[in-house]
Design an enzyme around this catalytic site. Structure first.
Site, mmCIF file in Angstrom:
data_model
loop_
_atom_site.group_PDB
_atom_site.id
_atom_site.type_symbol
_atom_site.label_atom_id
_atom_site.label_comp_id
_atom_site.label_asym_id
_atom_site.label_seq_id
_atom_site.Cartn_x
_atom_site.Cartn_y
_atom_site.Cartn_z
ATOM 1 N N ALA A 1 1.027 -1.239 -0.067
ATOM 2 C CA ALA A 1 -0.008 0.026 0.018
ATOM 3 C C ALA A 1 0.746 1.126 0.019
ATOM 4 O O ALA A 1 1.842 1.359 0.563
ATOM 5 C CB ALA A 1 -0.813 0.006 1.281
ATOM 6 N N GLY B 1 0.518 -5.054 0.884
ATOM 7 C CA GLY B 1 -0.647 -5.315 0.034
ATOM 8 C C GLY B 1 -0.309 -5.809 -1.280
ATOM 9 O O GLY B 1 -1.227 -6.362 -1.892
ATOM 10 N N GLU C 1 -0.312 -9.395 -0.786
ATOM 11 C CA GLU C 1 -1.801 -9.692 -0.404
ATOM 12 C C GLU C 1 -2.588 -9.793 -1.725
ATOM 13 O O GLU C 1 -3.422 -10.647 -1.915
ATOM 14 C CB GLU C 1 -2.410 -8.744 0.591
ATOM 15 C CG GLU C 1 -1.636 -8.951 1.894
ATOM 16 C CD GLU C 1 -1.911 -7.806 2.929
ATOM 17 O OE1 GLU C 1 -1.788 -6.522 2.555
ATOM 18 O OE2 GLU C 1 -2.455 -8.031 3.882
ATOM 19 N N GLU D 1 4.617 -5.110 7.148
ATOM 20 C CA GLU D 1 4.245 -4.063 7.591
ATOM 21 C C GLU D 1 4.502 -3.747 9.078
ATOM 22 O O GLU D 1 4.181 -2.426 9.861
ATOM 23 C CB GLU D 1 2.639 -4.186 7.716
ATOM 24 C CG GLU D 1 1.862 -4.337 6.342
ATOM 25 C CD GLU D 1 1.791 -5.507 5.552
ATOM 26 O OE1 GLU D 1 2.611 -6.236 5.916
ATOM 27 O OE2 GLU D 1 1.077 -5.767 4.733
#
Ligand code: HXC
Length: 258
Positions: free
Chosen positions: A65, A109, A112, A132
């Protein structure tokens, strides 16, 4: 429609969506995720498309992200905005097969997103991780759930708690990726897999995808029943008759999605 953060190409029966924010290693910002969701929904609805490939650049599938976009957000903004959930839902709603073709970094992300696809083909340079924890947060797009299901608790804990990266060899050994290929062969291999899928009966393809995904959601007994019912129902299709006739007549089946 014209996109700014992704490139969409439809060739024959395959839609290829390329994440395209090279300056940020394809970090997932709100615009990219909105465009990606829209492109996936469009590809899923396009009768010509029978398989979708999601890829990035040689250096990064996606480095996570967008930290710069997220960093100043408050709890209330994240919570009320249901950060990224609409995009995640869009990927999950795609009925046609989606292959992740991963080169370089697939982190946070990005990892993911790759795991939301149906399977992952990676290059020897691929690096997967859920770093993260280094940012003072945890995965928020499914990493704690999906990575655990892919590779088991021990490796998932290791990745989430230390933030270390997993190389392609370990990822293949652990079941995170289905195949590892030399970097320059990535799109050729992904395309061959997509072409193979595109030859099948779409009815059977979608049934297979639904049945495998069901195994994550239910008990073995219910999953087996779900599979058996889908299996039985495929005998109502012309494609089942064609597939089995073609086998006996020693020819290639011509499926028509009927
Ligand atoms: C924003 C990013 C970024 C990210 C890289 N960049 N990752 N920008 N968000 N996630 C930017 C850098 O700031 C830099 O731009 C440019 O991309 C190139 O990156 P470098 O760091 O210079 O490259 P390199 O030294 O090769 O290192 C590559 C890297 C590193 C190891 C991948 O960039 C990195 O650690 N990135 C962050 C990975 C990460 O923590 N991901 C998890 C994010 S949180 P500038 O302009 O500065 O030079 C997450 C949560 C998901 O994903 C859940 C949401 C609901």
């Amino acid at each position: 429609m014209a996109y700014e953060t992704i490139i969409v190409e439809v060739e024959d029966h395959v839609a290829t969506i390329t994440l395209n924010r090279p300056d940020a290693l394809n970090a997932l910002n709100a615009q990219l995720l909105a465009e990606l969701s829209k492109a996936l929904i469009e590809a899923d609805a396009n009768d010509k498309v029978r398989c979708i490939i999601l890829t990035g650049s040689a250096k990064a599938f996606a480095a996570g992200a967008d930290i710069k976009e997220m960093s100043e957000k408050s709890f209330v903004e994240m919570f009320l905005g249901d950060f990224f959930e609409p995009a995640i839902e869009a990927v999950g709603r795609v009925r046609k097969p989606v292959i992740a073709a991963v080169s370089g970094y697939a982190l946070g992300g990005g990892c993911e997103l790759a795991m939301m696809c149906d399977f992952i083909i990676a290059t020897e340079t691929a690096k997967f991780g859920q770093p993260e924890i280094n940012l003072g947060v945890i995965a928020g797009m499914g990493g704690t759930q999906r990575l655990t299901r892919y590779v088991g608790k021990s490796k998932a804990m290791d990745m989430h708690l230390t933030g270390r990266f997993m190389d392609a060899e370990e990822a293949e050994r652990s079941g995170l990726v289905s195949r590892v290929v030399p970097a320059k062969k990535l799109m050729e291999e992904a395309r061959q897999a997509a072409d193979k899928i595109a030859e099948k009966s779409m009815v059977a393809t979608i049934a297979a995808k639904q049945a495998v995904n069901r195994s994550y959601e239910t008990t073995l007994t219910e999953g087996l029943l779900f599979e058996r019912r889908l299996f039985h129902s495929l005998f109502a299709t012309e494609d089942q008759k064609e597939g089995m006739a073609a086998f006996q007549e020693k020819r290639t089946a011509q499926f028509r999605d009927r």
